[in-house]
Design a protein around this motif. Structure first.
Motif, short mmCIF file in Angstrom:
data_model
loop_
_atom_site.label_atom_id
_atom_site.label_comp_id
_atom_site.label_asym_id
_atom_site.label_seq_id
_atom_site.Cartn_x
_atom_site.Cartn_y
_atom_site.Cartn_z
N PHE A 82 10.53 5.46 5.65
CA PHE A 82 9.25 4.86 5.21
C PHE A 82 9.49 3.25 5.02
CE2 PHE A 82 5.87 3.72 2.12
CZ PHE A 82 4.85 4.55 2.67
N GLN A 83 10.45 2.94 4.45
CA GLN A 83 10.71 1.22 4.39
C GLN A 83 10.54 0.71 5.84
OE1 GLN A 83 14.12 0.52 2.13
NE2 GLN A 83 13.42 -1.71 1.77
N ASP A 84 11.47 1.08 6.79
CA ASP A 84 11.27 0.77 8.10
C ASP A 84 10.00 0.62 8.57
OD1 ASP A 84 14.07 0.22 7.99
OD2 ASP A 84 14.70 2.12 9.08
N LEU A 85 9.16 1.80 8.67
CA LEU A 85 7.83 2.02 8.99
C LEU A 85 6.94 0.88 8.32
CD1 LEU A 85 7.65 5.82 9.57
CD2 LEU A 85 7.76 3.95 11.53
N ALA A 86 7.15 0.76 7.14
CA ALA A 86 6.25 -0.11 6.35
C ALA A 86 6.66 -1.57 6.92
CB ALA A 86 6.35 -0.01 4.89
N ALA A 87 7.85 -2.05 7.15
CA ALA A 87 8.30 -3.40 7.47
C ALA A 87 7.42 -3.63 8.94
CB ALA A 87 9.81 -3.53 7.74
N LYS A 88 7.62 -2.71 9.69
CA LYS A 88 6.97 -2.63 11.12
C LYS A 88 5.52 -2.93 10.94
CE LYS A 88 10.17 0.08 13.88
NZ LYS A 88 10.29 1.16 14.50
N CYS A 148 8.18 10.41 14.01
CA CYS A 148 7.04 9.44 13.66
C CYS A 148 7.32 8.04 13.96
CB CYS A 148 6.79 9.61 11.97
SG CYS A 148 5.92 11.06 11.64
N THR A 149 6.32 7.49 14.55
CA THR A 149 6.66 6.15 14.89
C THR A 149 5.63 5.02 14.07
OG1 THR A 149 5.06 6.19 16.90
CG2 THR A 149 7.56 6.53 17.23
N SER A 150 4.67 5.86 13.41
CA SER A 150 3.88 4.87 12.43
C SER A 150 3.75 5.47 11.21
CB SER A 150 2.34 4.78 13.06
OG SER A 150 1.93 5.99 12.93
N LEU A 151 3.28 4.58 10.38
CA LEU A 151 3.18 4.91 8.83
C LEU A 151 2.13 5.99 8.59
CD1 LEU A 151 4.67 4.03 6.36
CD2 LEU A 151 3.14 2.15 5.82
N THR A 152 1.01 5.74 9.41
CA THR A 152 -0.06 6.65 9.21
C THR A 152 0.38 8.06 9.73
OG1 THR A 152 -1.61 5.06 9.90
CG2 THR A 152 -2.40 7.03 9.85
N THR A 153 1.21 8.34 10.84
CA THR A 153 1.43 9.64 11.11
C THR A 153 2.63 10.20 10.08
OG1 THR A 153 3.07 8.85 12.58
CG2 THR A 153 0.83 9.62 13.56
N PHE A 154 3.33 9.23 9.62
CA PHE A 154 4.21 9.77 8.77
C PHE A 154 3.95 10.41 7.34
CE2 PHE A 154 7.29 9.06 5.11
CZ PHE A 154 8.62 9.35 5.56
N GLY A 155 2.72 9.52 6.69
CA GLY A 155 2.09 9.90 5.70
C GLY A 155 1.19 11.12 5.74
N PHE A 156 0.62 11.26 7.03
CA PHE A 156 -0.21 12.49 7.45
C PHE A 156 0.84 13.81 7.38
CE2 PHE A 156 -2.03 15.55 10.40
CZ PHE A 156 -3.08 15.92 9.79
N VAL A 157 1.74 13.68 8.09
CA VAL A 157 2.96 14.86 8.20
C VAL A 157 3.52 15.32 6.71
CG1 VAL A 157 5.06 15.44 9.27
CG2 VAL A 157 3.51 14.36 10.51
N HIS A 158 3.63 14.16 6.08
CA HIS A 158 4.43 14.29 4.78
C HIS A 158 3.24 15.26 3.97
CE1 HIS A 158 7.05 13.99 1.45
NE2 HIS A 158 6.36 13.01 0.80
N ILE A 159 2.14 14.75 3.76
CA ILE A 159 1.07 15.25 3.01
C ILE A 159 0.67 16.71 3.60
CG2 ILE A 159 -1.17 15.21 2.40
CD1 ILE A 159 -0.99 12.09 2.19
N MET A 160 0.46 16.86 4.97
CA MET A 160 0.14 18.23 5.29
C MET A 160 1.28 19.26 5.09
SD MET A 160 -2.75 18.58 6.64
CE MET A 160 -3.13 17.63 5.23
N ALA A 161 2.63 18.80 4.99
CA ALA A 161 3.54 19.68 4.62
C ALA A 161 3.67 20.21 3.22
CB ALA A 161 5.11 19.15 4.97
#
Length: 166
Positions: A82-88, A148-161
């Motif tokens: 998450f930190q790496d994706l947020a930095a990107k 995941c390559t973006s923060l948005t998809t990371f968040g969506f996957v985490h919430i849907m799980a």
């Protein structure tokens, strides 16, 4: 009027019992569940009996390993990813911490809302299918979050799980 005397002791006891009122025998109430009827082998219940004897230990083991893996490895790895994706995405450290906290809180709310639905579904279909679905949801979450390559998809996957309460 004279009373007749019985000739022997057995007759005297019989006369004495006849003169006494009958005694009631009161049974105490039974405690505990009623006895479970045994399935007869002639009714074709062999498959049902074999089904009842299957153990849930493997599924419980997978659920335990899922929890242990989440605590020991997945949470720190997820924080770093998450930190790496947020930095990107251009977020500084303070914004990253706030965003991760919001994401985690929202996932917890989704889990809170979905757990009663999963419990009702588990009551309808059984524990095994519901445990298998939740374990499959956890595995799918791990695979999708790793890719995941973006923060948005990371968040969506985490919430849907969180809907699988995994």
């Amino acid at each position: 009027v004279s009373a007749r005397r019985p000739a022997n002791a057995a007759s005297a006891a019989a006369v004495q019992r006849a003169a006494q009122p009958p005694q009631r025998v009161v049974q105490p109430p039974q405690r505990g569940p009623p006895p479970v009827p045994q399935a007869s082998s002639s009714s074709g219940g062999g498959a049902e009996m074999a089904h009842q004897q299957l153990s849930l230990a493997p599924l419980h083991g997978v659920a335990f390993l899922n929890t242990a893996a989440r605590i020991a490895a997945q949470t720190p790895a997820m924080c770093l990813q998450f930190q790496d994706l947020a930095a990107k995405g251009g977020l500084d450290l303070a914004d990253t911490v706030v965003a991760f906290g919001r994401l985690t809180a929202f996932r917890s709310l989704v889990e809170l809302a979905s757990t009663p639905a999963l419990a009702r579904w588990s009551d309808r279909v059984g524990r095994k299918p519901s445990l298998l679905l939740c374990c499959a949801g956890c595995c799918l979450e791990c695979v999708l979050m790793a890719s995941c390559t973006s923060l948005t998809t990371f968040g969506f996957v985490h919430i849907m799980a969180g809907a699988f309460a995994s």
